[in-house]
Structures are given as C-alpha cells and as structure tokens.
Scaffold this motif. Structure first.
Motif, mmCIF file in Angstrom:
data_model
loop_
_atom_site.group_PDB
_atom_site.id
_atom_site.type_symbol
_atom_site.label_atom_id
_atom_site.label_comp_id
_atom_site.label_asym_id
_atom_site.label_seq_id
_atom_site.Cartn_x
_atom_site.Cartn_y
_atom_site.Cartn_z
ATOM 1 N N ILE A 12 0.842 -1.202 0.000
ATOM 2 C CA ILE A 12 0.000 0.000 0.000
ATOM 3 C C ILE A 12 0.877 1.253 0.000
ATOM 4 O O ILE A 12 0.600 2.224 -0.704
ATOM 5 N N LYS A 13 1.961 1.219 0.793
ATOM 6 C CA LYS A 13 2.870 2.361 0.858
ATOM 7 C C LYS A 13 3.534 2.595 -0.492
ATOM 8 O O LYS A 13 3.704 3.750 -0.925
ATOM 9 N N ARG A 14 3.892 1.527 -1.198
ATOM 10 C CA ARG A 14 4.480 1.681 -2.540
ATOM 11 C C ARG A 14 3.480 2.306 -3.495
ATOM 12 O O ARG A 14 3.837 3.150 -4.328
ATOM 13 N N SER A 15 2.222 1.897 -3.375
ATOM 14 C CA SER A 15 1.183 2.481 -4.231
ATOM 15 C C SER A 15 1.006 3.965 -3.938
ATOM 16 O O SER A 15 0.820 4.775 -4.858
ATOM 17 N N ILE A 16 1.077 4.338 -2.669
ATOM 18 C CA ILE A 16 0.962 5.746 -2.293
ATOM 19 C C ILE A 16 2.123 6.550 -2.868
ATOM 20 O O ILE A 16 1.945 7.647 -3.414
ATOM 21 N N ASN A 17 3.336 6.025 -2.742
ATOM 22 C CA ASN A 17 4.515 6.714 -3.280
ATOM 23 C C ASN A 17 4.428 6.884 -4.793
ATOM 24 O O ASN A 17 4.792 7.935 -5.339
ATOM 25 N N SER A 18 3.958 5.842 -5.472
ATOM 26 C CA SER A 18 3.811 5.918 -6.928
ATOM 27 C C SER A 18 2.781 6.971 -7.321
ATOM 28 O O SER A 18 2.981 7.760 -8.259
ATOM 29 N N ALA A 19 1.663 6.993 -6.590
ATOM 30 C CA ALA A 19 0.611 7.976 -6.880
ATOM 31 C C ALA A 19 1.108 9.398 -6.625
ATOM 32 O O ALA A 19 0.803 10.316 -7.386
ATOM 33 N N GLU A 20 1.882 9.588 -5.569
ATOM 34 C CA GLU A 20 2.414 10.914 -5.263
ATOM 35 C C GLU A 20 3.425 11.359 -6.319
ATOM 36 O O GLU A 20 3.467 12.540 -6.686
ATOM 37 N N LEU A 63 3.405 10.385 -9.494
ATOM 38 C CA LEU A 63 2.601 10.703 -10.670
ATOM 39 C C LEU A 63 1.896 12.033 -10.495
ATOM 40 O O LEU A 63 1.768 12.811 -11.452
ATOM 41 N N GLN A 64 1.460 12.311 -9.286
ATOM 42 C CA GLN A 64 0.804 13.588 -8.999
ATOM 43 C C GLN A 64 1.747 14.759 -9.252
ATOM 44 O O GLN A 64 1.354 15.793 -9.793
ATOM 45 N N SER A 65 3.008 14.581 -8.879
ATOM 46 C CA SER A 65 4.015 15.635 -9.108
ATOM 47 C C SER A 65 4.231 15.861 -10.600
ATOM 48 O O SER A 65 4.331 17.008 -11.062
ATOM 49 N N ILE A 66 4.295 14.766 -11.381
ATOM 50 C CA ILE A 66 4.479 14.885 -12.834
ATOM 51 C C ILE A 66 3.282 15.584 -13.474
ATOM 52 O O ILE A 66 3.434 16.470 -14.318
ATOM 53 N N VAL A 67 2.080 15.182 -13.058
ATOM 54 C CA VAL A 67 0.858 15.776 -13.603
ATOM 55 C C VAL A 67 0.791 17.264 -13.280
ATOM 56 O O VAL A 67 0.430 18.085 -14.136
ATOM 57 N N ILE A 104 -6.156 11.144 -9.326
ATOM 58 C CA ILE A 104 -5.050 10.806 -8.424
ATOM 59 C C ILE A 104 -5.371 11.220 -6.998
ATOM 60 O O ILE A 104 -5.084 10.480 -6.045
ATOM 61 N N ASP A 105 -5.962 12.402 -6.839
ATOM 62 C CA ASP A 105 -6.336 12.857 -5.493
ATOM 63 C C ASP A 105 -7.319 11.883 -4.845
ATOM 64 O O ASP A 105 -7.189 11.548 -3.652
ATOM 65 N N GLU A 106 -8.300 11.436 -5.623
ATOM 66 C CA GLU A 106 -9.274 10.482 -5.090
ATOM 67 C C GLU A 106 -8.594 9.150 -4.763
ATOM 68 O O GLU A 106 -8.908 8.516 -3.732
ATOM 69 N N ARG A 107 -7.665 8.747 -5.610
ATOM 70 C CA ARG A 107 -6.926 7.503 -5.375
ATOM 71 C C ARG A 107 -6.083 7.601 -4.109
ATOM 72 O O ARG A 107 -6.016 6.658 -3.311
#
Length: 296
Positions: A7-15, A17-21, A251-254
């Motif tokens: 779950i922590k890896r998924s959070i890091n990946s989403a964050e 991606l959020q920075s790139i977006v 991404i925010d919702e995710r």
C-alpha cells in the motif's frame, strides 16, 4: 489482501505521478497564452497583408485578380502533436481530416506530429512527416520546412488545392476542428471587401506590380501556416491541461482511498500487536500462578 508495504508503494507511486501531472499542467497553462498571443499577432499581420493585396489587385492597369484555379491533386496538411497525454486532441483532428481526404494516390498528405501519423488509417499517402515545434521561436523554422516540402510537391505534380486541417482553440480550455484553404487564395472575395483607410492619402507602391504581388502571396502563405501552428499548439496544450486536471482529480481520489486503506491496515496491525502483547502477558501470568500453586 495487500500488506502495508505494498500500500505504501502504491501511495509513493501515486504521489510521484501527482508531481508529474502538476508539472505538466503548469507548463500547459503557461504556454497556452503564449501561443494565443502569437496567433493574435499573426492575425494583425494578416490584416495588413489583406490590405496590401487589395491595393495591388484593385490599382494599376490590371484590376482583375490573377487566375489561380487549377485542377489537380489536393495537398492536405494535418496538424497534431508529437506527444501523448493530450486527451482526444489527435484522434479528433485525424477523424476530421480523413473525411476530407480521398484515399489513394491523388491526394497528398503532409503530417505535423508523430501522433497523427500513428493514427492515420491505411490507404493515405503520407509524403512528409514534420516534428511539432515546442516553442514560439521554433514555429518560424518549421513553417519554412513545411513550405519547402509543399514546393517540392508542386514541382513534381499539378496541385489544385492546399488545405490545412487543425484544431482551433475556443473558450474554457476547449477547441474545434477547422479546415482552411491555403491555396488558391480567394482574391475575388478579397476585392469584394472594401477597405477603409484611416488616412486621406490613397495607398500606392513604386515597384513592379508582379513582383510585389508575388512577394505578398509568399508572405500570405507564411503567416497562414504560422497561425495554423499557433492555433494547433494552443489547442494541444488546452486539451492537455484539461486531461491533466482530470488526471489530477483521479489521483487525489486515489490517494484518499490509499491513505484511508493504509490507516485501517496500520490500525489493524497495531491492534493485533497489542492483542499479542496482552495474550503473552496473560500466558506468562497464568504460568507464574500455576508455578506458585505447584510450589505450595
């Protein structure tokens, strides 16, 4: 069931991606105005050219516009993007242009942007593929390359029309597909539009009418292509901005879901650890009590 590490890896990946977006959204937002201002400036220059052409055509011995209508192949220039993540920007312009192109060997297609080439159906003859300029300064050199490609085609075959297919920006980060005829220029329509002069002095010129007319036509071609690039680039970034805004919302919702899931998993883990401590404590206490009873 996912563990805390996954779950922590998924959070890091989403964050990440959020920075790139966020970066892509900021870049798209900043360059939209740049290309829109360039398009507005090109329109101002286009109006000057219209007036100059009007003067050249309506004065002198020859008042009738030169004959330009020629039967031959059509050249279609399709403006797209080199990069993805732009919503349906490329799909829409390709579908729009394909309805106006005759498949086979007659019509010639010039493509601006690799994404357009990837989406064209089989049966269309693509003569030239050009990259998309990413800055306002790069548009001029790309227009010159496009004009050279068009001239090479005109030298090898008779060309009836040159049509530009591009997306034109609208309000609120939207765009609409448009086709513009670059050649032949509708000079008769230009003559019908009476030009009002701010000065009492009538405009005139002191060079050869033929040479001046040729020079103005070249400038007309250049500024029309320049404006098409500006419109397409502004539309591309408007579409990318809308796409990034949608992605950012997802991404925010995710992240909300992942963080809530992480907290639940962490709470369950803490609860299990506390229960293990309590169970161990009870087991030790019971063992000591049993030893005390046995010793007595």
């Amino acid at each position: 069931m996912e563990n805390l590490q996954s779950i922590k890896r998924s959070i890091n990946s989403a964050e990440s991606l959020q920075s790139i977006v966020s970066t892509m959204k900021a870049h798209a937002s900043s360059v939209i105005t740049q290309f829109q201002n360039a398009a507005a400036a090109s329109m101002a220059y286009r109006r000057v050219l219209d007036r100059a052409l009007y003067v050249v055509i309506t004065t002198g011995e020859e008042t009738k516009p030169p004959q330009q209508k020629v039967k031959g192949s059509d050249i279609h220039v399709i403006f797209g993007s080199d990069h993805g993540l732009a919503g349906r920007f490329n799909e829409r312009i390709v579908a729009f242009a394909q309805e106006k192109i005759t498949p086979g060997e007659e019509d010639v297609v010039l493509v601006v942007g690799q994404q357009v080439l990837n989406r064209l159906e089989e049966g269309f003859k693509v003569d030239t593929v050009l990259p998309v300029p990413q800055t306002e300064e790069g548009i001029t050199s790309m227009v010159q390359r496009l004009l050279l490609a068009i001239d090479e085609i005109r030298e090898s075959k008779t060309v009836g029309r040159i049509l530009l297919h591009y997306n034109k920006p609208q309000e609120v980060a939207s765009f609409v597909e448009e086709t513009e005829r670059l050649f032949p220029i509708d000079l008769e329509e230009l003559i019908k539009n009476d030009v009002e002069w701010e000065s009492n002095s009538l405009p005139t010129y002191f060079v050869s009418k033929k040479n001046l007319f040729s020079h103005l036509i070249h400038q007309y071609f250049f500024i029309s292509l320049y404006r098409a690039f500006c419109y397409s680039l502004a539309s591309e970034n408007a579409s990318r901005l809308a796409s990034m805004q949608s992605a950012e919302k997802n991404i925010d919702e995710r992240l909300v879901d992942l963080n809530a899931k992480y907290r639940r998993q962490r709470q369950n883990q803490i609860t299990e650890e506390v229960n293990d401590v309590i169970s161990g404590f009870k087991a030790i206490k019971k063992s000591k009590e049993q030893e005390a009873v046995n010793s007595t």
